[in-house]
Design a protein around this motif. Sequence first.
Motif, PDB file in Angstrom:
ATOM      1  N   VAL A  36     -44.213  80.871 -26.662  1.00  0.00           N
ATOM      2  CA  VAL A  36     -42.903  80.692 -26.706  1.00  0.00           C
ATOM      3  C   VAL A  36     -41.894  80.989 -26.329  1.00  0.00           C
ATOM      4  CG1 VAL A  36     -41.599  79.804 -29.356  1.00  0.00           C
ATOM      5  CG2 VAL A  36     -43.029  79.984 -29.091  1.00  0.00           C
ATOM      6  N   LEU A  37     -40.850  80.317 -25.131  1.00  0.00           N
ATOM      7  CA  LEU A  37     -40.179  82.002 -24.758  1.00  0.00           C
ATOM      8  C   LEU A  37     -38.784  81.320 -25.515  1.00  0.00           C
ATOM      9  CD1 LEU A  37     -39.663  79.670 -21.372  1.00  0.00           C
ATOM     10  CD2 LEU A  37     -40.263  81.905 -21.619  1.00  0.00           C
ATOM     11  N   ASN A  38     -38.556  80.493 -26.350  1.00  0.00           N
ATOM     12  CA  ASN A  38     -37.510  79.827 -27.426  1.00  0.00           C
ATOM     13  C   ASN A  38     -37.781  79.478 -28.412  1.00  0.00           C
ATOM     14  OD1 ASN A  38     -36.012  77.692 -26.468  1.00  0.00           O
ATOM     15  ND2 ASN A  38     -35.716  78.837 -24.493  1.00  0.00           N
ATOM     16  N   GLY A  39     -37.582  79.387 -29.842  1.00  0.00           N
ATOM     17  CA  GLY A  39     -37.616  78.506 -31.032  1.00  0.00           C
ATOM     18  C   GLY A  39     -38.723  79.013 -31.580  1.00  0.00           C
ATOM     19  N   ARG A  40     -39.849  78.412 -32.909  1.00  0.00           N
ATOM     20  CA  ARG A  40     -40.335  78.874 -33.102  1.00  0.00           C
ATOM     21  C   ARG A  40     -42.065  78.217 -33.372  1.00  0.00           C
ATOM     22  NH1 ARG A  40     -38.731  81.613 -38.328  1.00  0.00           N
ATOM     23  NH2 ARG A  40     -39.090  79.561 -39.459  1.00  0.00           N
ATOM     24  N   VAL A  41     -43.222  78.703 -33.280  1.00  0.00           N
ATOM     25  CA  VAL A  41     -44.225  76.974 -34.150  1.00  0.00           C
ATOM     26  C   VAL A  41     -44.784  77.899 -35.249  1.00  0.00           C
ATOM     27  CG1 VAL A  41     -46.018  76.500 -32.874  1.00  0.00           C
ATOM     28  CG2 VAL A  41     -44.367  76.719 -31.496  1.00  0.00           C
ATOM     29  N   ARG A  42     -45.282  76.615 -35.632  1.00  0.00           N
ATOM     30  CA  ARG A  42     -45.986  77.796 -36.720  1.00  0.00           C
ATOM     31  C   ARG A  42     -47.433  77.077 -37.252  1.00  0.00           C
ATOM     32  NH1 ARG A  42     -43.588  73.013 -39.470  1.00  0.00           N
ATOM     33  NH2 ARG A  42     -44.396  71.497 -39.998  1.00  0.00           N
ATOM     34  N   LEU A  43     -48.509  77.934 -37.246  1.00  0.00           N
ATOM     35  CA  LEU A  43     -49.764  77.793 -37.053  1.00  0.00           C
ATOM     36  C   LEU A  43     -50.451  76.889 -38.424  1.00  0.00           C
ATOM     37  CD1 LEU A  43     -50.756  80.237 -34.775  1.00  0.00           C
ATOM     38  CD2 LEU A  43     -49.898  77.992 -33.895  1.00  0.00           C
ATOM     39  N   SER A  44     -50.583  75.108 -39.151  1.00  0.00           N
ATOM     40  CA  SER A  44     -50.772  75.606 -40.495  1.00  0.00           C
ATOM     41  C   SER A  44     -52.194  74.731 -39.913  1.00  0.00           C
ATOM     42  CB  SER A  44     -50.214  75.060 -40.489  1.00  0.00           C
ATOM     43  OG  SER A  44     -49.191  75.317 -40.571  1.00  0.00           O
ATOM     44  N   ASN A  45     -53.379  75.162 -41.613  1.00  0.00           N
ATOM     45  CA  ASN A  45     -54.008  73.722 -42.004  1.00  0.00           C
ATOM     46  C   ASN A  45     -53.612  72.931 -42.806  1.00  0.00           C
ATOM     47  OD1 ASN A  45     -56.128  76.149 -41.613  1.00  0.00           O
ATOM     48  ND2 ASN A  45     -56.522  74.736 -40.571  1.00  0.00           N
ATOM     49  N   PHE A  46     -54.422  71.195 -43.448  1.00  0.00           N
ATOM     50  CA  PHE A  46     -53.953  70.779 -43.895  1.00  0.00           C
ATOM     51  C   PHE A  46     -54.528  69.782 -44.742  1.00  0.00           C
ATOM     52  CE2 PHE A  46     -50.556  70.519 -40.859  1.00  0.00           C
ATOM     53  CZ  PHE A  46     -49.004  70.540 -41.432  1.00  0.00           C
ATOM     54  N   LEU A  47     -54.560  70.486 -45.875  1.00  0.00           N
ATOM     55  CA  LEU A  47     -55.363  69.718 -47.259  1.00  0.00           C
ATOM     56  C   LEU A  47     -55.739  68.690 -47.503  1.00  0.00           C
ATOM     57  CD1 LEU A  47     -54.837  72.574 -50.004  1.00  0.00           C
ATOM     58  CD2 LEU A  47     -56.456  72.584 -47.663  1.00  0.00           C
ATOM     59  N   SER A  48     -56.383  67.799 -47.682  1.00  0.00           N
ATOM     60  CA  SER A  48     -57.322  66.644 -48.132  1.00  0.00           C
ATOM     61  C   SER A  48     -55.787  66.062 -48.262  1.00  0.00           C
ATOM     62  CB  SER A  48     -57.816  66.223 -48.605  1.00  0.00           C
ATOM     63  OG  SER A  48     -57.801  66.780 -50.284  1.00  0.00           O
ATOM     64  N   GLY A  50     -52.342  67.070 -47.860  1.00  0.00           N
ATOM     65  CA  GLY A  50     -51.552  66.437 -47.820  1.00  0.00           C
ATOM     66  C   GLY A  50     -51.035  67.985 -48.036  1.00  0.00           C
ATOM     67  N   ARG A  51     -51.395  69.060 -48.761  1.00  0.00           N
ATOM     68  CA  ARG A  51     -50.739  70.176 -48.330  1.00  0.00           C
ATOM     69  C   ARG A  51     -50.870  71.221 -47.277  1.00  0.00           C
ATOM     70  NH1 ARG A  51     -52.824  73.051 -53.800  1.00  0.00           N
ATOM     71  NH2 ARG A  51     -54.575  71.718 -53.424  1.00  0.00           N
ATOM     72  N   GLU A  52     -49.652  70.955 -47.002  1.00  0.00           N
ATOM     73  CA  GLU A  52     -50.007  72.777 -45.354  1.00  0.00           C
ATOM     74  C   GLU A  52     -50.300  73.696 -46.575  1.00  0.00           C
ATOM     75  OE1 GLU A  52     -46.711  73.972 -41.814  1.00  0.00           O
ATOM     76  OE2 GLU A  52     -46.298  72.753 -43.103  1.00  0.00           O
ATOM     77  N   VAL A  53     -51.060  74.610 -45.347  1.00  0.00           N
ATOM     78  CA  VAL A  53     -51.472  75.816 -45.135  1.00  0.00           C
ATOM     79  C   VAL A  53     -50.890  76.887 -44.377  1.00  0.00           C
ATOM     80  CG1 VAL A  53     -53.423  77.599 -45.875  1.00  0.00           C
ATOM     81  CG2 VAL A  53     -53.634  75.160 -47.499  1.00  0.00           C
ATOM     82  N   LEU A  70     -61.105  82.376 -26.436  1.00  0.00           N
ATOM     83  CA  LEU A  70     -61.786  83.263 -25.846  1.00  0.00           C
ATOM     84  C   LEU A  70     -63.579  82.824 -27.048  1.00  0.00           C
ATOM     85  CD1 LEU A  70     -59.134  86.624 -26.950  1.00  0.00           C
ATOM     86  CD2 LEU A  70     -60.888  85.552 -24.727  1.00  0.00           C
ATOM     87  N   ASP A  71     -63.254  81.676 -28.154  1.00  0.00           N
ATOM     88  CA  ASP A  71     -64.491  81.184 -28.888  1.00  0.00           C
ATOM     89  C   ASP A  71     -65.000  80.058 -27.492  1.00  0.00           C
ATOM     90  OD1 ASP A  71     -66.116  82.156 -30.912  1.00  0.00           O
ATOM     91  OD2 ASP A  71     -65.304  80.703 -31.813  1.00  0.00           O
ATOM     92  N   ASN A  72     -64.831  79.811 -26.952  1.00  0.00           N
ATOM     93  CA  ASN A  72     -64.651  79.020 -26.037  1.00  0.00           C
ATOM     94  C   ASN A  72     -65.330  77.657 -27.086  1.00  0.00           C
ATOM     95  OD1 ASN A  72     -65.225  79.586 -23.670  1.00  0.00           O
ATOM     96  ND2 ASN A  72     -66.814  80.863 -24.143  1.00  0.00           N
ATOM     97  N   GLY A  73     -64.472  77.499 -28.304  1.00  0.00           N
ATOM     98  CA  GLY A  73     -64.880  76.483 -29.581  1.00  0.00           C
ATOM     99  C   GLY A  73     -63.379  75.376 -29.507  1.00  0.00           C
ATOM    100  N   LEU A  74     -63.276  75.241 -31.084  1.00  0.00           N
ATOM    101  CA  LEU A  74     -62.326  74.223 -31.258  1.00  0.00           C
ATOM    102  C   LEU A  74     -60.382  74.689 -31.755  1.00  0.00           C
ATOM    103  CD1 LEU A  74     -64.200  71.404 -33.356  1.00  0.00           C
ATOM    104  CD2 LEU A  74     -63.439  71.524 -30.783  1.00  0.00           C
ATOM    105  N   ASN A  75     -60.192  74.376 -32.171  1.00  0.00           N
ATOM    106  CA  ASN A  75     -58.595  75.039 -32.804  1.00  0.00           C
ATOM    107  C   ASN A  75     -58.919  74.972 -34.158  1.00  0.00           C
ATOM    108  OD1 ASN A  75     -56.612  75.308 -30.100  1.00  0.00           O
ATOM    109  ND2 ASN A  75     -56.617  73.038 -29.999  1.00  0.00           N
ATOM    110  N   THR A  76     -58.477  76.266 -34.989  1.00  0.00           N
ATOM    111  CA  THR A  76     -58.732  76.295 -36.296  1.00  0.00           C
ATOM    112  C   THR A  76     -57.613  75.511 -37.214  1.00  0.00           C
ATOM    113  OG1 THR A  76     -58.090  78.433 -35.821  1.00  0.00           O
ATOM    114  CG2 THR A  76     -61.015  77.974 -36.168  1.00  0.00           C
ATOM    115  N   VAL A  77     -56.404  75.351 -36.572  1.00  0.00           N
ATOM    116  CA  VAL A  77     -55.518  75.316 -36.950  1.00  0.00           C
ATOM    117  C   VAL A  77     -54.775  74.491 -36.058  1.00  0.00           C
ATOM    118  CG1 VAL A  77     -54.730  77.940 -37.933  1.00  0.00           C
ATOM    119  CG2 VAL A  77     -54.217  76.630 -35.948  1.00  0.00           C
ATOM    120  N   THR A  78     -53.094  73.507 -37.065  1.00  0.00           N
ATOM    121  CA  THR A  78     -52.762  72.843 -35.723  1.00  0.00           C
ATOM    122  C   THR A  78     -51.024  73.831 -35.867  1.00  0.00           C
ATOM    123  OG1 THR A  78     -52.861  70.804 -37.232  1.00  0.00           O
ATOM    124  CG2 THR A  78     -51.191  71.085 -36.385  1.00  0.00           C
TER     125      THR A  78
END
Length: 203
Positions: A36-48, A50-53, A70-78
Amino acid sequence: MIPSVILLEKGASTIHADVGEILFHEDSMALFYYQVLNGRVRLSNFLSDGREVLHNVICANEGFGEVAILDNGLNTVTAIADSSCTLLKISSKKFFEIMHEYGHLHHVISQKIARELHFKLFMIKLIYNRSPEEILSNLIHKLNESKRLVCQECNRLMLTRQQLANMTGLRVETIIRTMKQMEKDDKLNIVRGKVFVPADGID
């Protein structure tokens, strides 16, 4: 984290995201590292339902996406733009090249991951506490102590009540009620809806 000049030399692109724009979805392939150069980004999960964690809010000069790469996998958050923001975006292949060519950055990345893991364990322990006031007090103290999401010039808490609810699992109504009580107890100040932490912190 990673000097912008290195990212740009390796072909990073500059992108802009409007508030609410999704940068990547949970369970998508981890193809890019972002800073991020400027502004903000949030990392969340969404429950079935619709609630945001809410797990983390990434601010200027901070990066995200490296753990899944590094885990060569999938993103665990949105990843969602929490405000209008500008970011650097680089492919996972180029990210690995940087890690190979600039060995000292391994230490930087490891420290960041360790801090985030420490905070996650802190939050897990915290949310099992039955007292909303203790949960909020300890969370705000932790953020202030680590100089994150509390303005170091004016002491304003940079999280909304909804975001605090999403982060702690408490209801928004509980957050509002608890903050009003904390204000009565001189543990924080609320001015025109904005929350300010006392200069000497929360006891």
